[in-house]
Design a protein around this motif. Structure first.
Motif, PDB file in Angstrom:
ATOM      1  N   MET A   1      10.266 -34.173  -9.488  1.00 51.48           N
ATOM      2  CA  MET A   1       9.130 -34.862  -9.677  1.00 51.48           C
ATOM      3  C   MET A   1       8.624 -34.417 -11.219  1.00 51.48           C
ATOM      4  SD  MET A   1       5.259 -34.888  -7.899  1.00 51.48           S
ATOM      5  CE  MET A   1       5.678 -33.322  -7.272  1.00 51.48           C
ATOM      6  N   ALA A   2       8.805 -33.335 -11.559  1.00 50.09           N
ATOM      7  CA  ALA A   2       8.476 -32.947 -12.729  1.00 50.09           C
ATOM      8  C   ALA A   2       9.476 -33.482 -13.842  1.00 50.09           C
ATOM      9  CB  ALA A   2       8.331 -31.501 -12.949  1.00 50.09           C
ATOM     10  N   ALA A   3      10.864 -33.435 -13.380  1.00 46.90           N
ATOM     11  CA  ALA A   3      11.778 -34.036 -14.168  1.00 46.90           C
ATOM     12  C   ALA A   3      11.541 -35.365 -14.575  1.00 46.90           C
ATOM     13  CB  ALA A   3      13.130 -33.883 -13.724  1.00 46.90           C
ATOM     14  N   SER A   4      11.151 -36.140 -13.487  1.00 44.66           N
ATOM     15  CA  SER A   4      10.764 -37.606 -13.735  1.00 44.66           C
ATOM     16  C   SER A   4       9.748 -37.739 -14.998  1.00 44.66           C
ATOM     17  CB  SER A   4      10.550 -38.208 -12.642  1.00 44.66           C
ATOM     18  OG  SER A   4       9.320 -38.052 -12.063  1.00 44.66           O
ATOM     19  N   LEU A   5       8.967 -36.910 -15.212  1.00 42.08           N
ATOM     20  CA  LEU A   5       8.050 -37.099 -16.367  1.00 42.08           C
ATOM     21  C   LEU A   5       8.271 -36.620 -17.678  1.00 42.08           C
ATOM     22  CD1 LEU A   5       5.208 -34.976 -14.462  1.00 42.08           C
ATOM     23  CD2 LEU A   5       5.494 -37.428 -14.832  1.00 42.08           C
ATOM     24  N   THR A   6       9.768 -36.373 -17.855  1.00 41.73           N
ATOM     25  CA  THR A   6      10.516 -35.999 -19.137  1.00 41.73           C
ATOM     26  C   THR A   6      11.401 -37.154 -19.542  1.00 41.73           C
ATOM     27  OG1 THR A   6      12.385 -35.217 -18.327  1.00 41.73           O
ATOM     28  CG2 THR A   6      10.919 -33.640 -18.068  1.00 41.73           C
ATOM     29  N   GLN A   7      11.847 -37.241 -20.558  1.00 37.44           N
ATOM     30  CA  GLN A   7      12.691 -38.195 -21.322  1.00 37.44           C
ATOM     31  C   GLN A   7      14.156 -38.435 -20.501  1.00 37.44           C
ATOM     32  OE1 GLN A   7      12.683 -38.156 -25.463  1.00 37.44           O
ATOM     33  NE2 GLN A   7      10.271 -38.227 -25.522  1.00 37.44           N
ATOM     34  N   ALA A   8      14.205 -37.434 -19.607  1.00 33.54           N
ATOM     35  CA  ALA A   8      15.557 -37.659 -18.772  1.00 33.54           C
ATOM     36  C   ALA A   8      15.984 -38.821 -18.281  1.00 33.54           C
ATOM     37  CB  ALA A   8      15.486 -36.554 -17.572  1.00 33.54           C
ATOM     38  N   GLU A   9      17.195 -39.299 -18.624  1.00 33.50           N
ATOM     39  CA  GLU A   9      17.775 -40.625 -18.403  1.00 33.50           C
ATOM     40  C   GLU A   9      18.114 -40.580 -16.866  1.00 33.50           C
ATOM     41  OE1 GLU A   9      20.815 -41.964 -20.813  1.00 33.50           O
ATOM     42  OE2 GLU A   9      20.105 -41.424 -22.565  1.00 33.50           O
ATOM     43  N   ARG A  10      18.653 -39.519 -16.343  1.00 34.79           N
ATOM     44  CA  ARG A  10      18.969 -39.426 -15.048  1.00 34.79           C
ATOM     45  C   ARG A  10      18.505 -38.156 -14.233  1.00 34.79           C
ATOM     46  NH1 ARG A  10      24.533 -41.787 -14.465  1.00 34.79           N
ATOM     47  NH2 ARG A  10      23.391 -42.994 -12.830  1.00 34.79           N
ATOM     48  N   VAL A  11      17.813 -38.116 -13.166  1.00 31.19           N
ATOM     49  CA  VAL A  11      17.322 -37.277 -12.276  1.00 31.19           C
ATOM     50  C   VAL A  11      18.160 -37.175 -11.185  1.00 31.19           C
ATOM     51  CG1 VAL A  11      15.466 -36.187 -11.386  1.00 31.19           C
ATOM     52  CG2 VAL A  11      15.215 -37.081 -13.444  1.00 31.19           C
ATOM     53  N   ILE A  12      19.002 -36.219 -10.823  1.00 36.22           N
ATOM     54  CA  ILE A  12      19.976 -36.118  -9.634  1.00 36.22           C
ATOM     55  C   ILE A  12      19.280 -35.212  -8.798  1.00 36.22           C
ATOM     56  CG2 ILE A  12      22.263 -35.952  -8.860  1.00 36.22           C
ATOM     57  CD1 ILE A  12      23.351 -36.449 -11.616  1.00 36.22           C
ATOM     58  N   ALA A  13      19.178 -35.379  -7.529  1.00 35.73           N
ATOM     59  CA  ALA A  13      18.552 -34.544  -6.676  1.00 35.73           C
ATOM     60  C   ALA A  13      19.653 -34.354  -5.536  1.00 35.73           C
ATOM     61  CB  ALA A  13      17.287 -35.003  -5.840  1.00 35.73           C
ATOM     62  N   VAL A  14      20.162 -32.946  -5.350  1.00 40.18           N
ATOM     63  CA  VAL A  14      21.085 -32.550  -4.381  1.00 40.18           C
ATOM     64  C   VAL A  14      20.254 -31.744  -3.471  1.00 40.18           C
ATOM     65  CG1 VAL A  14      23.165 -31.494  -4.273  1.00 40.18           C
ATOM     66  CG2 VAL A  14      22.573 -32.529  -6.254  1.00 40.18           C
ATOM     67  N   ASP A  15      20.747 -32.235  -2.017  1.00 42.70           N
ATOM     68  CA  ASP A  15      20.079 -31.567  -1.032  1.00 42.70           C
ATOM     69  C   ASP A  15      20.925 -31.388   0.234  1.00 42.70           C
ATOM     70  OD1 ASP A  15      18.264 -30.154   1.008  1.00 42.70           O
ATOM     71  OD2 ASP A  15      16.757 -30.436  -0.359  1.00 42.70           O
ATOM     72  N   VAL A  16      20.649 -30.860   1.477  1.00 40.94           N
ATOM     73  CA  VAL A  16      21.422 -31.108   2.591  1.00 40.94           C
ATOM     74  C   VAL A  16      20.475 -31.841   3.270  1.00 40.94           C
ATOM     75  CG1 VAL A  16      22.993 -29.186   2.081  1.00 40.94           C
ATOM     76  CG2 VAL A  16      20.751 -28.879   3.450  1.00 40.94           C
ATOM     77  N   ASN A  17      19.275 -32.199   3.400  1.00 37.78           N
ATOM     78  CA  ASN A  17      18.226 -32.630   4.086  1.00 37.78           C
ATOM     79  C   ASN A  17      17.867 -34.246   3.654  1.00 37.78           C
ATOM     80  OD1 ASN A  17      15.472 -33.619   4.918  1.00 37.78           O
ATOM     81  ND2 ASN A  17      15.461 -31.396   5.866  1.00 37.78           N
ATOM     82  N   PRO A  18      18.369 -35.154   4.341  1.00 36.79           N
ATOM     83  CA  PRO A  18      17.858 -36.618   4.081  1.00 36.79           C
ATOM     84  C   PRO A  18      16.661 -36.830   3.961  1.00 36.79           C
ATOM     85  CG  PRO A  18      19.660 -36.473   5.848  1.00 36.79           C
ATOM     86  CD  PRO A  18      18.988 -34.969   5.864  1.00 36.79           C
ATOM     87  N   GLY A  19      15.826 -36.331   4.521  1.00 41.03           N
ATOM     88  CA  GLY A  19      14.329 -36.446   4.355  1.00 41.03           C
ATOM     89  C   GLY A  19      13.775 -35.926   2.928  1.00 41.03           C
ATOM     90  N   ARG A  20      14.353 -34.836   2.475  1.00 46.15           N
ATOM     91  CA  ARG A  20      13.963 -34.302   1.225  1.00 46.15           C
ATOM     92  C   ARG A  20      14.460 -35.224   0.144  1.00 46.15           C
ATOM     93  NH1 ARG A  20      14.622 -28.606   3.121  1.00 46.15           N
ATOM     94  NH2 ARG A  20      16.453 -28.566   2.017  1.00 46.15           N
ATOM     95  N   LEU A  21      15.610 -35.849   0.542  1.00 46.04           N
ATOM     96  CA  LEU A  21      16.549 -36.447  -0.555  1.00 46.04           C
ATOM     97  C   LEU A  21      15.717 -37.798  -0.661  1.00 46.04           C
ATOM     98  CD1 LEU A  21      19.956 -36.113   0.066  1.00 46.04           C
ATOM     99  CD2 LEU A  21      19.041 -35.327  -1.917  1.00 46.04           C
ATOM    100  N   ALA A  22      15.151 -38.429   0.420  1.00 43.30           N
ATOM    101  CA  ALA A  22      14.276 -39.549   0.432  1.00 43.30           C
ATOM    102  C   ALA A  22      13.176 -39.440  -0.271  1.00 43.30           C
ATOM    103  CB  ALA A  22      14.191 -40.224   1.976  1.00 43.30           C
ATOM    104  N   LEU A  23      12.426 -38.285  -0.038  1.00 47.07           N
ATOM    105  CA  LEU A  23      11.269 -38.068  -0.814  1.00 47.07           C
ATOM    106  C   LEU A  23      11.505 -37.905  -2.133  1.00 47.07           C
ATOM    107  CD1 LEU A  23       8.117 -37.122  -0.959  1.00 47.07           C
ATOM    108  CD2 LEU A  23       8.949 -34.757  -0.370  1.00 47.07           C
ATOM    109  N   ALA A  24      12.457 -37.226  -2.545  1.00 46.25           N
ATOM    110  CA  ALA A  24      13.112 -37.004  -4.272  1.00 46.25           C
ATOM    111  C   ALA A  24      12.948 -38.436  -4.785  1.00 46.25           C
ATOM    112  CB  ALA A  24      14.378 -36.156  -4.270  1.00 46.25           C
ATOM    113  N   THR A  25      13.616 -39.157  -3.964  1.00 44.98           N
ATOM    114  CA  THR A  25      13.741 -40.583  -4.765  1.00 44.98           C
ATOM    115  C   THR A  25      12.311 -41.273  -4.926  1.00 44.98           C
ATOM    116  OG1 THR A  25      16.010 -41.047  -3.538  1.00 44.98           O
ATOM    117  CG2 THR A  25      14.667 -43.055  -4.260  1.00 44.98           C
ATOM    118  N   GLU A  26      11.510 -41.100  -3.740  1.00 43.19           N
ATOM    119  CA  GLU A  26      10.109 -41.737  -4.189  1.00 43.19           C
ATOM    120  C   GLU A  26       9.539 -40.899  -5.056  1.00 43.19           C
ATOM    121  OE1 GLU A  26       7.641 -41.359  -0.466  1.00 43.19           O
ATOM    122  OE2 GLU A  26       9.616 -41.698   0.830  1.00 43.19           O
TER     123      GLU A  26
END
Length: 163
Positions: free
Chosen positions: A1-26
């Protein structure tokens, strides 16, 4: 969430939990990698970034994930570590770190200046740009064991106890 507030072109979330990955996308991740469903998360990161990530935040506290975070980085990358299991050590390729000018930085409690950061976060939250409540699952103190269980299972991102 914080990374998306920066000028980063790409924010990649890596996890083993599909629910947390879905939340990361949101919450702003541009890409997600399910480390449990892929044979090589390092290769997946390298492919998405065209050679390696420039900045990584490793927060799992998993020694294997820490090593993968280092291996997935580009030349000159910074690896910030906030999760650390007590009593465990990680093997690293020192030659890779030196030859690639990688930096590993430990961070305790955000390494911030609280009188600057807290008002900034409150302002971002008020503007709807930092919905921290999406990460929190509250439990009365009497359900401390339930809070520990959902933390261990990954069902909750940040269990918080209250009276």
């Amino acid at each position: 969430m914080a990374a998306s507030l920066t000028q980063a072109e790409r924010v990649i979330a890596v996890d083993v939990n599909p629910g947390r990955l879905a939340l990361a996308t949101e919450l702003g991740a541009t890409d997600t990698i399910d480390a449990a469903a892929t044979d090589d998360p390092v290769a997946a990161i390298r492919e998405l970034t065209g050679g390696g990530a420039g900045h990584v935040l490793e927060s799992s506290g998993n020694v294997r994930a820490f090593r993968q975070a280092i291996d997935a980085d580009a030349i000159g990358a910074v690896i910030a570590v906030v999760g650390a299991p007590f009593g465990q050590e990680a093997a690293v390729d020192v030659v890779d770190i030196v030859n690639s000018s990688k930096r590993i930085v430990g961070i305790v409690e955000g390494a911030s200046v609280p009188h600057v950061l807290i008002p900034d976060l409150i302002g971002l939250h008020g503007a709807g740009r930092f919905p921290v409540e999406r990460l929190v699952t509250s439990f009365p103190f009497s359900r401390i064991n339930d809070a520990a269980a959902v933390a261990a299972s990954g069902e909750a991102v940040k269990p918080v106890l209250h009276l």
